[in-house]
Enzyme design. Structure first.
Site, PDB file in Angstrom:
ATOM      1  N   ARG A 174       0.516   7.942   5.937  1.00 53.15           N
ATOM      2  CA  ARG A 174      -0.437   7.203   6.764  1.00 53.15           C
ATOM      3  C   ARG A 174      -1.841   7.803   6.693  1.00 53.15           C
ATOM      4  NH1 ARG A 174       0.958   2.973   9.702  1.00 53.15           N
ATOM      5  NH2 ARG A 174       3.203   2.501   9.751  1.00 53.15           N
TER       6      ARG A 174
ATOM      7  N   HIS B  71      -3.146   6.425   3.546  1.00 50.79           N
ATOM      8  CA  HIS B  71      -3.379   4.993   3.754  1.00 50.79           C
ATOM      9  C   HIS B  71      -4.693   4.757   4.500  1.00 50.79           C
ATOM     10  CE1 HIS B  71      -2.487   1.023   5.845  1.00 50.79           C
ATOM     11  NE2 HIS B  71      -2.370   0.726   4.565  1.00 50.79           N
TER      12      HIS B  71
ATOM     13  N   SER C 162       0.829  -1.206   0.000  1.00 45.03           N
ATOM     14  CA  SER C 162       0.000   0.000   0.000  1.00 45.03           C
ATOM     15  C   SER C 162       0.863   1.254   0.000  1.00 45.03           C
ATOM     16  CB  SER C 162      -0.925   0.003   1.219  1.00 45.03           C
ATOM     17  OG  SER C 162      -1.831  -1.062   1.184  1.00 45.03           O
TER      18      SER C 162
END
Length: 215
Positions: free
Chosen positions: A44, A47, A21
């Site tokens: 993040r 994500h 990812s």
């Protein structure tokens, strides 16, 4: 493992899923204005949201990352506006430095005072928190009124956060509260616009706590 579908996942290993990812995020994001310190937070956030527009809208005070790391390593606590942040953040990493994650929005005295003053619990819980914690990380992902009250208290010298992560989501005052946060000359992490939310703030907190764990 047979999922009994035509499509098969690339992997079912958790670390491989996260790693792949992150590779895809870096490739798709391309060139960006973020520093090497800031990028893990942006990564993040993307994500957690699968939203590149949100990631690109993030804004950092120049001292934000180091301030967050220093606060955690000094054992300062995280003060969140809602329990969703408390549930999602990696408390073990924060506690390993001596801090913890606190939420006061459901405290009986906060609910009583908010009712008495006919105002939001988010405002009253922010006032309560600033009297209890100095130098902590304030994490606001849900309530623009909490962020605006914290900004007011900072301006009046009644609150001294080590870092503000302010990314409330919504339509009423959300974007405007973040506009006001960007005017402060103290460490902050925020974004431009209506997007945000507790999961986004959790992603940012987890990124910083991971950096704090590194030597």
């Amino acid at each position: 493992m047979d999922f009994k579908t035509e499509f098969k996942p690339l992997t079912v290993q958790p670390q491989e899923i996260e790693g792949k990812s992150f590779e895809m995020i870096t490739e798709e994001l391309g060139e960006h204005p973020f520093t090497d310190e800031q990028y893990p937070v942006v990564q993040r956030v993307i994500h957690a949201s699968a939203d590149f527009e949100l990631g690109r809208s993030m804004v950092f005070h120049p001292d934000a990352i180091q301030a967050g790391i220093a606060a955690l390593r000094a054992g300062q606590s995280v003060i969140a506006d809602v329990q969703m942040i408390q549930a999602g953040v990696s408390k073990d990493r924060i506690r390993s430095f001596g801090g913890d994650v606190h939420v006061h929005i459901s405290d009986p005295d906060v609910m009583e005072e908010a009712k008495r003053l006919n105002t939001t619990r988010a405002i009253i819980s922010t006032r309560k928190a600033t009297q209890m914690y100095e130098g902590g990380i304030y994490a606001i992902g849900n309530a623009p009124t909490a962020l605006l009250e914290l900004i007011r208290l900072v301006k009046e010298g009644e609150a001294k956060p080590g870092l503000i992560i302010g990314m409330p989501v919504g339509f009423v005052s959300a974007a405007e509260s973040k506009d006001e946060l960007r005017k402060l000359d103290i460490p902050f992490i925020t974004n431009i616009g209506r997007k945000g939310g507790s999961t986004i703030v959790v992603a940012a907190l987890n990124a910083i706590s991971l950096m704090a764990m590194k030597a």
